[in-house]
Design an enzyme around this catalytic site. Sequence first.
Site, mmCIF file in Angstrom:
data_model
loop_
_atom_site.group_PDB
_atom_site.id
_atom_site.type_symbol
_atom_site.label_atom_id
_atom_site.label_comp_id
_atom_site.label_asym_id
_atom_site.label_seq_id
_atom_site.Cartn_x
_atom_site.Cartn_y
_atom_site.Cartn_z
ATOM 1 N N GLU A 264 0.799 -1.180 0.192
ATOM 2 C CA GLU A 264 -0.058 0.021 0.066
ATOM 3 C C GLU A 264 0.735 1.350 -0.126
ATOM 4 O O GLU A 264 0.508 2.414 -0.687
ATOM 5 C CB GLU A 264 -0.976 -0.090 1.089
ATOM 6 N N HIS A 267 1.408 2.026 -3.510
ATOM 7 C CA HIS A 267 0.428 2.934 -4.034
ATOM 8 C C HIS A 267 0.578 4.453 -3.790
ATOM 9 O O HIS A 267 0.433 5.359 -4.285
ATOM 10 C CB HIS A 267 -0.923 2.362 -3.650
HETATM 11 ZN ZN ZN Z 1 -2.683 -2.849 -4.836
#
Ligand code: ZN
Length: 498
Positions: A264, A267
């Site tokens: 994450e 991201h």
């Molecule tokens: Zn992902």
Amino acid sequence: MDTYLIEKDFKNLLKEQASYREAIMLAHWDMSTKIPKNGIEQRSEVVGFLSEKLHQIETSEKMKYFIDVLKDSTENEVMKKTIEECEETYERNRKIPNQEFKEYVMLQTKSESIWQEARENADFSLFQPYLEQLVDYNKKFANYWGYEDNIYDALLHNFEPGVTTKTLDHVFPELRKSLTSLMDKINGSTHKPDASVLTGHFPKKDQEAFSVEVLKRMGYNFTSGRLDETVHPFAIALNRNDVRVTTRYDEKDFRMAVFGTIHEGGHALYEQNINSELINTPLATGTSMGIHESQSLFWENFVGRNKAFWESHYELFKSHAPAHFQNVPLDDFYRAVNEVKPSFIRIEADELTYPLHIMIRYELEKALINGEIKVKDLPGLWNEKMNNYLGITPPSDKEGVLQDIHWSGGDFGYFPSYALGYMYSAQLHNTLTQEINLDEIITKGDFNQLRNWLTKNVHQYGKMKKPLEIIEDVTKEKLNPEHLVNYLMKKYSSIYQL
Ligand code: ZN
């Protein structure tokens, strides 16, 4: 009115749009992290209301006016791309009758809660009638939007513009063949890692402390973000100065939290490093699901599951980990976190079997949308494919066809992005390692050079470039699954001594 003034008015409209989007996302974040149970119902209505407002702006006459006037008159590159983006949204949304859109949004919300119940009870029959309707709507929408070869392409376009079933039907079987043959070799290896060394009671607060430290080292900016706990980990960008990460802690197995947070975090770095010129435009976000996934997977796999990473982070890890890790040699640890083992749950799959999970979903949803199979036959077909591809059969639909949330939200065409993202990341990795000694910088624990490379080549553009444009500009070739295969061959040949 001259163009300058019109652009100014248009920017105000964009800002209004961005404000609705931000409010919707904040409500979503809240609903996944902090909301008391009794608050959910009314909050869902608020989200519905705000989504409708946003939809109205996107499809308004005012929007159409700005598109028509500014399309050919603006000189500014960001403005040009913004208009293109707004025009596409306008055209696509206008093709769906208002009434149908409203019914669909209501169906989505309802289906998500039914899916949750069906999953908990491992009862597909609860979800089936909703899924049937969702498939019907998606087919209808796909026909409104139009397509060239395959109706599924119209849906794929929502998540990975430029990629078609033609491309996927070419690269996926090729990838599957290589992965299966590698898996066979691994199964025959006598030099297998022992993953049992990784288990043991690992308190949440210690996992959190390690995860936070790793995020900081990656360059995730905590003054423009935060880390919270959730059931399904995600990253969400309200805007580039407020990009939040969530993770899940399993006190018996740290892998979920540690690799999930790194994922994450990847991201989040993308969203935090988008060019500030794009703020308040629809371009201020990742260009596609696949490119987004290429960033998270880059950090998770090429950094977090890399031996060099553990050479520089194992001491730090041990300082937070249960005492028995003191007796686990680095090499055993590294090999254990890279164990290959077919599993039922996609998000828990290892690097090698992961793409096979995606292919199963892709083939099923493509067949559904093309009317070649029926919703009621999904559980059986799912288990059959799991057995063919991974050699295992889920004990129930909870570990099978009901495991993922995507279909319940009507997201068809989404899954391929995960495998595409993986191929993109391997292709980017191949180019990057020709320019940078990745292992050396990871061993030093200094990720600035890596993050700057990703920002320069990917992050900064937001939606200014299309997914395949990014890949081709950076790597100077078309999508090529060989890079992923080569990477996996090299990695697992060493771990399993093939
Ligand atoms: Zn992902």
